[in-house]
Scaffold this motif. Structure first.
Motif, PDB file in Angstrom:
ATOM      1  N   ASP A  32       0.797  -1.220   0.000  1.00  0.00           N
ATOM      2  CA  ASP A  32       0.000   0.000   0.000  1.00  0.00           C
ATOM      3  C   ASP A  32       0.833   1.275   0.000  1.00  0.00           C
ATOM      4  O   ASP A  32       0.399   2.328   0.412  1.00  0.00           O
ATOM      5  N   THR A  33       2.080   1.148  -0.414  1.00  0.00           N
ATOM      6  CA  THR A  33       2.941   2.316  -0.487  1.00  0.00           C
ATOM      7  C   THR A  33       3.454   2.389  -1.909  1.00  0.00           C
ATOM      8  O   THR A  33       3.804   1.379  -2.485  1.00  0.00           O
ATOM      9  N   LEU A  34       3.469   3.583  -2.426  1.00  0.00           N
ATOM     10  CA  LEU A  34       4.012   3.712  -3.768  1.00  0.00           C
ATOM     11  C   LEU A  34       5.509   3.505  -3.687  1.00  0.00           C
ATOM     12  O   LEU A  34       6.184   4.200  -2.940  1.00  0.00           O
ATOM     13  N   THR A  35       6.010   2.546  -4.381  1.00  0.00           N
ATOM     14  CA  THR A  35       7.423   2.221  -4.219  1.00  0.00           C
ATOM     15  C   THR A  35       8.174   2.373  -5.529  1.00  0.00           C
ATOM     16  O   THR A  35       7.622   2.243  -6.601  1.00  0.00           O
ATOM     17  N   THR A  36       9.418   2.671  -5.387  1.00  0.00           N
ATOM     18  CA  THR A  36      10.298   2.630  -6.531  1.00  0.00           C
ATOM     19  C   THR A  36      11.310   1.572  -6.205  1.00  0.00           C
ATOM     20  O   THR A  36      12.163   1.775  -5.380  1.00  0.00           O
ATOM     21  N   ASP A  37      11.144   0.445  -6.815  1.00  0.00           N
ATOM     22  CA  ASP A  37      12.136  -0.586  -6.559  1.00  0.00           C
ATOM     23  C   ASP A  37      13.418  -0.131  -7.245  1.00  0.00           C
ATOM     24  O   ASP A  37      13.387   0.570  -8.229  1.00  0.00           O
ATOM     25  N   ASP A  38      14.518  -0.498  -6.691  1.00  0.00           N
ATOM     26  CA  ASP A  38      15.757  -0.145  -7.374  1.00  0.00           C
ATOM     27  C   ASP A  38      15.845  -0.973  -8.645  1.00  0.00           C
ATOM     28  O   ASP A  38      15.160  -1.957  -8.810  1.00  0.00           O
ATOM     29  N   THR A 102       8.249   9.084  -5.450  1.00  0.00           N
ATOM     30  CA  THR A 102       7.095   8.978  -6.335  1.00  0.00           C
ATOM     31  C   THR A 102       7.235   9.816  -7.601  1.00  0.00           C
ATOM     32  O   THR A 102       6.451   9.662  -8.512  1.00  0.00           O
ATOM     33  N   THR A 103       8.190  10.706  -7.631  1.00  0.00           N
ATOM     34  CA  THR A 103       8.337  11.524  -8.831  1.00  0.00           C
ATOM     35  C   THR A 103       9.806  11.597  -9.241  1.00  0.00           C
ATOM     36  O   THR A 103      10.703  11.420  -8.413  1.00  0.00           O
ATOM     37  N   LEU A 104       9.989  11.885 -10.518  1.00  0.00           N
ATOM     38  CA  LEU A 104      11.337  11.981 -11.051  1.00  0.00           C
ATOM     39  C   LEU A 104      12.093  13.148 -10.408  1.00  0.00           C
ATOM     40  O   LEU A 104      13.280  13.040 -10.105  1.00  0.00           O
ATOM     41  N   PRO A 439      17.160  -7.837  -6.425  1.00  0.00           N
ATOM     42  CA  PRO A 439      15.716  -7.997  -6.332  1.00  0.00           C
ATOM     43  C   PRO A 439      15.100  -8.984  -7.308  1.00  0.00           C
ATOM     44  O   PRO A 439      14.127  -9.625  -7.000  1.00  0.00           O
TER      45      PRO A 439
END
Lengths: 447, 130
Positions: A32-38, A102-104, A439
């Motif tokens: 439930d969290t916006l994630t940026t996986d590496d 969440t953003t660039l 990952p």
């Protein structure tokens, strides 16, 4: 020396426990969290910070790389004689785990903090176990595709005109459909009070997102649409014989043809972008395998001759800076400088008080296979300068990519005093199999 | 196809486009064949989300010729790893900015652009009605 295998296992288990703790924490926070996986750029198995602290061979001169949220590496090193060294190291970037981007813009602003890693590792060989812990900070990283504005712009511009034209054409097309339905209404006085152009059943047949309908053969699709429009007319006029006339059917066929044509154009657009994207990605990887990366690390090294926690003694405090630089399309230069302060409980004139190492590596190859030549110079400064020593190390090595995240490295070289290096140096023969656990395969630990 | 009920009044209808994604992305929101709002991460300077646009007065946009909008949003993944996204468009009307519609449904707003997929395009069409 006989190793106490049980105690060695304890240290290994601790490292493995740390690995699994990190693995456990990460999914908990991603729900439930916006994630940026590496992202994993498979240039090579990362040279983890702990291995740099532990000075594992053949990695005297370690290569900095793209920062992963979590990376682990297993080392199985076969060196000259009967020495077998095995080790495990982990790197963890806590900011990547706990502060999801969440953003660039945010990513660009905070990437330097996200590239700060905690590193921990242990290696064992015939004289005991060494443990290293510290931090590693990758402060310049040109191997990050998300930070490459030019690459991002190139991707955005792929078939950009078609992207805009298709959206505009769809707008014109829907307008045509609405006018067509309005014209049917105008041709029939009885429909004045009701509006066919707001019939959801009919309009939904012109939805490009409804792929089941859009993929039907034109003749089948046309029949469905005609049927739906006739039903729409009948519902309002209450006359079952009131259907589309020949001219209206002709116009409707034209609309159905146009709908199919636009749908096909959109499909083709997706195919074209995918194909060109793939090419751009390959080109980028080939161009950036040797891009500039600079990192700094510092940490503590302890050793235990009998591989017990209670006998683990501080051996060294070490700091280093390493960097890799592109020389040409197929070549790369790596440089490293390290400074170590050995720790002793008692000291004599011959006690080493500081160690300075600097060296360089020159690589020829590509992202998968390469050949390298190393030259390193190690200066040990003793309490009494008469005991100072200097060691020159030279290696040649080849590294092959066996699979994603698995590299085989074979190295050989010489180590000796600079004044007598050619005549009287020790031969180093090394082979190592390096695994990266990242990952993509973090739950598939090699057996 | 989205059918959006708007009040047949002088009140202005606005949209708010939100994209939470770290990779390159772009969108085009078409009001009419000659009038569209375009954005991409190649724009300089980058405009932070959400992006708010004026669509028109309620009584004007329900008329055929003005009553259909459409959009395409493309998310690109230059990396080999999965990148998470959240994408949605909200429609508002009036001075109080009363929310009248949201696309897509709540459970479809978040997802992943997989590393091997490279890009995803979301498209939609809406019809305004009173």
């Amino acid at each position: 020396m006989n190793l106490d295998k049980t105690n060695m296992k304890r240290i290994e288990n601790f490292v493995l426990l740390s690995v699994f703790m990190v693995l456990f924490i990460e999914p908990t926070y991603s729900q439930d969290t916006l994630t940026t996986d590496d992202y994993y750029i498979d240039f090579s198995v990362p040279d983890l910070g702990a291995f740099t602290l532990l000075n594992t061979k053949p990695d005297n001169i370690t290569t900095p790389g793209n920062t992963k949220e979590f990376a682990a590496s297993l080392l199985n090193l076969v060196s000259g004689g009967s020495n077998i060294t095995s080790g495990l190291a982990i790197d963890w970037a806590p900011v990547k785990t706990f502060c999801k981007t969440t953003t660039l813009q945010e990513y660009k602003r905070n990437h330097w903090l996200r590239n700060l890693q905690i590193t921990f590792g242990a290696i064992k060989d015939s004289i005991g176990t060494k443990v290293g812990a510290g931090i590693k900070w990758t402060f310049i990283d040109h191997t990050d595709p998300l930070l490459d504005n030019k690459y991002g712009t190139n991707l955005i511009n792929l078939h950009q005109n078609t992207f805009i034209d298709l959206a505009t054409s769809k707008n014109s097309f829907i307008l045509e459909v609405l006018h067509f339905l309005q014209d049917i209404q105008k041709n029939r006085d009885s429909l004045k009070k009701s509006d066919l152009s707001h019939n959801h059943n009919i309009l939904n047949l012109f939805d490009f997102g409804d792929t089941i309908t859009a993929k039907k053969e034109l003749s089948v699709y046309y029949t469905i649409v005609v049927d739906s429009v006739n039903k729409g007319i009948n519902k309002i006029t209450h006359a079952t014989n009131d259907t589309l006339n020949i001219e209206e059917k002709g116009n409707l066929y034209h609309l159905c043809y146009k709908f199919k044509s636009l749908y096909d154009q959109e499909e083709q657009y997706n195919k074209d972008v995918t194909a060109d994207f793939e090419k751009a990605k390959k080109r980028w990887l080939n161009e950036h395998w040797n891009a500039t990366v600079l990192s700094f690390g510092a940490g503590w090294v302890g050793n235990s001759k009998d591989s017990k926690w209670c006998t683990l003694n501080t051996q060294l405090f070490k700091t280093y800076i390493n960097g890799k630089f592109r020389v040409s399309k197929k070549t790369q230069a790596i440089g490293m400088i390290s400074y170590g302060i050995p720790h002793y409980t008692t000291s004599t004139d011959s006690t080493i008080v500081s160690q300075i190492f600097f060296g360089g590596r020159f690589l020829v190859g590509n992202a998968s296979n390469r050949f390298s030549v190393d030259l390193g110079y190690n200066m040990n400064y003793a309490k009494s300068s008469s005991f100072n020593s200097k060691i020159l190390v030279s290696d040649i090595a080849v590294e092959f990519k066996l699979d994603d995240g698995v590299f085989l490295e074979i190295a050989s070289g010489f180590e000796g005093a600079p004044s007598n290096f050619i005549k009287n140096s020790n031969i180093l023969a090394l082979g190592s199999l390096k695994y990266a656990i990242h990952p993509k395969a973090r739950f598939n630990l090699p057996e | 196809m989205e059918f959006i009920k708007v009040r047949d009044s002088e009140e202005i209808v606005r949209i708010k486009i939100t994209i939470k994604y770290v990779g390159p992305c772009k969108y085009t929101y078409v009001i009419s064949p000659g009038n569209s709002y375009n954005y991409s991460t190649a724009d300089v300077p980058l405009k932070p989300f959400p992006h708010e646009y004026n669509i028109g007065r309620g009584r004007d946009i329900i008329l055929i010729g003005n009553n259909n909008n459409n959009w395409s949003i493309q998310l690109m993944n230059p990396s080999d790893q999965d990148l998470n996204y959240e994408v949605f468009i909200e429609w508002y009307q009036g001075k109080e900015k009363e929310s009248i519609y949201c696309w897509p449904k709540k459970n479809s707003r978040k997802g992943i652009v997989k590393g091997h997929i490279d890009h995803i395009v979301f498209s939609g069409i809406c019809i305004y009605e009173s």
